[in-house]
Design a protein around this motif. Sequence first.
Motif, short mmCIF file in Angstrom:
data_model
loop_
_atom_site.label_atom_id
_atom_site.label_comp_id
_atom_site.label_asym_id
_atom_site.label_seq_id
_atom_site.Cartn_x
_atom_site.Cartn_y
_atom_site.Cartn_z
N ALA A 149 18.13 28.17 -26.35
CA ALA A 149 16.95 28.89 -26.85
C ALA A 149 16.52 28.41 -28.23
CB ALA A 149 17.23 30.39 -26.90
N VAL A 150 17.34 27.57 -28.87
CA VAL A 150 17.08 27.14 -30.24
C VAL A 150 16.00 26.06 -30.27
CG1 VAL A 150 18.07 26.03 -32.28
CG2 VAL A 150 19.39 27.73 -31.02
N ILE A 151 15.01 26.26 -31.14
CA ILE A 151 13.95 25.27 -31.36
C ILE A 151 14.18 24.55 -32.68
CG2 ILE A 151 11.49 24.95 -31.80
CD1 ILE A 151 10.97 27.33 -29.97
N LEU A 152 14.60 25.30 -33.71
CA LEU A 152 14.72 24.74 -35.05
C LEU A 152 15.81 25.46 -35.82
CD1 LEU A 152 11.90 23.89 -37.45
CD2 LEU A 152 13.42 25.71 -38.12
N ILE A 153 16.54 24.71 -36.63
CA ILE A 153 17.51 25.30 -37.56
C ILE A 153 17.18 24.76 -38.94
CG2 ILE A 153 19.92 25.45 -38.26
CD1 ILE A 153 20.68 24.91 -35.35
N ILE A 193 21.15 30.78 -42.84
CA ILE A 193 20.24 29.80 -42.24
C ILE A 193 19.10 30.52 -41.54
CG2 ILE A 193 22.04 28.04 -41.94
CD1 ILE A 193 22.00 28.77 -38.91
N TYR A 194 18.03 29.78 -41.29
CA TYR A 194 16.88 30.25 -40.53
C TYR A 194 16.91 29.55 -39.18
CZ TYR A 194 12.02 30.39 -38.98
OH TYR A 194 10.88 30.56 -38.24
N VAL A 195 16.75 30.33 -38.11
CA VAL A 195 16.76 29.77 -36.75
C VAL A 195 15.50 30.25 -36.03
CG1 VAL A 195 18.01 29.59 -34.57
CG2 VAL A 195 19.29 29.86 -36.71
N LYS A 196 14.73 29.30 -35.50
CA LYS A 196 13.55 29.65 -34.70
C LYS A 196 13.95 29.48 -33.24
CE LYS A 196 8.63 28.68 -34.23
NZ LYS A 196 8.24 30.07 -34.24
N LEU A 197 13.62 30.49 -32.43
CA LEU A 197 13.99 30.49 -31.01
C LEU A 197 12.75 30.51 -30.13
CD1 LEU A 197 16.74 33.26 -31.16
CD2 LEU A 197 17.10 30.80 -31.17
N LEU A 248 24.51 18.30 -40.48
CA LEU A 248 23.70 19.21 -41.29
C LEU A 248 24.04 20.66 -40.97
CD1 LEU A 248 21.49 19.24 -43.43
CD2 LEU A 248 19.82 19.34 -41.59
N VAL A 249 24.28 20.95 -39.69
CA VAL A 249 24.69 22.29 -39.28
C VAL A 249 26.08 22.59 -39.83
CG1 VAL A 249 25.11 23.82 -37.32
CG2 VAL A 249 23.25 22.15 -37.21
N ARG A 250 26.99 21.62 -39.74
CA ARG A 250 28.36 21.81 -40.27
C ARG A 250 28.34 22.14 -41.76
NH1 ARG A 250 31.17 18.35 -43.08
NH2 ARG A 250 29.96 16.57 -42.37
N LEU A 251 27.47 21.48 -42.51
CA LEU A 251 27.39 21.73 -43.94
C LEU A 251 26.78 23.09 -44.26
CD1 LEU A 251 26.27 18.18 -45.07
CD2 LEU A 251 28.51 19.24 -45.45
N SER A 252 26.20 23.75 -43.24
CA SER A 252 25.59 25.06 -43.43
C SER A 252 26.51 26.21 -43.04
CB SER A 252 24.30 25.15 -42.60
OG SER A 252 23.38 24.17 -43.02
N GLY A 304 10.23 32.01 -27.41
CA GLY A 304 9.77 33.38 -27.23
C GLY A 304 9.36 34.05 -28.52
N ASP A 305 8.91 33.27 -29.50
CA ASP A 305 8.43 33.82 -30.79
C ASP A 305 9.47 34.71 -31.46
OD1 ASP A 305 6.00 32.53 -31.02
OD2 ASP A 305 4.92 34.04 -29.87
N ARG A 306 10.73 34.25 -31.46
CA ARG A 306 11.81 34.97 -32.15
C ARG A 306 12.30 34.13 -33.30
NH1 ARG A 306 16.40 36.10 -28.26
NH2 ARG A 306 17.16 37.30 -30.02
N GLU A 307 12.61 34.78 -34.41
CA GLU A 307 13.14 34.12 -35.59
C GLU A 307 14.35 34.89 -36.08
OE1 GLU A 307 10.00 34.03 -38.45
OE2 GLU A 307 8.62 33.01 -37.08
N LEU A 308 15.37 34.15 -36.52
CA LEU A 308 16.59 34.76 -37.03
C LEU A 308 16.88 34.24 -38.42
CD1 LEU A 308 18.84 34.16 -33.89
CD2 LEU A 308 17.59 36.25 -34.45
N TYR A 309 17.44 35.11 -39.25
CA TYR A 309 17.93 34.70 -40.56
C TYR A 309 19.28 35.37 -40.73
CZ TYR A 309 18.18 33.73 -45.53
OH TYR A 309 18.58 33.27 -46.75
#
Length: 102
Positions: A92-96, A30-34, A21-25, A36-41
């Motif tokens: 540090a990654v919680i969710l992708i 993408i949205y990444v939740k880390l 799923l990551v490879r196809l992205s 320490g209440d950090r979010e990346l897009y």
Amino acid sequence: MSDEGQKNNQDGGMVEEPLDLVRLSLDENIYVKLKGDRELYGKLHAYDQHLNMVLGNVEETVTLREIDEETYEEIVKKEKRKMEMLFVRGDAVILISPPVRI
């Protein structure tokens, strides 16, 4: 994984294991939740089996929580910043979340 458990996406790629799923992205936003209440897009340029990632055109949102000493109310602040390129350490990654495909 059996043929029944395989999912076919619109690009014709097969998802047989989680990293597929990551490879196809790759080259998608993408949205990444880390931790320490950090979010990346941002745009996924590269990743490895540890989920270390290189993201481009990244918007980071950090959520800060404080307690008002007088009223004991929780104060929530969000700080945003943009970066051209960012290396994300996989532990540090919680969710992708991959891009939405309609």
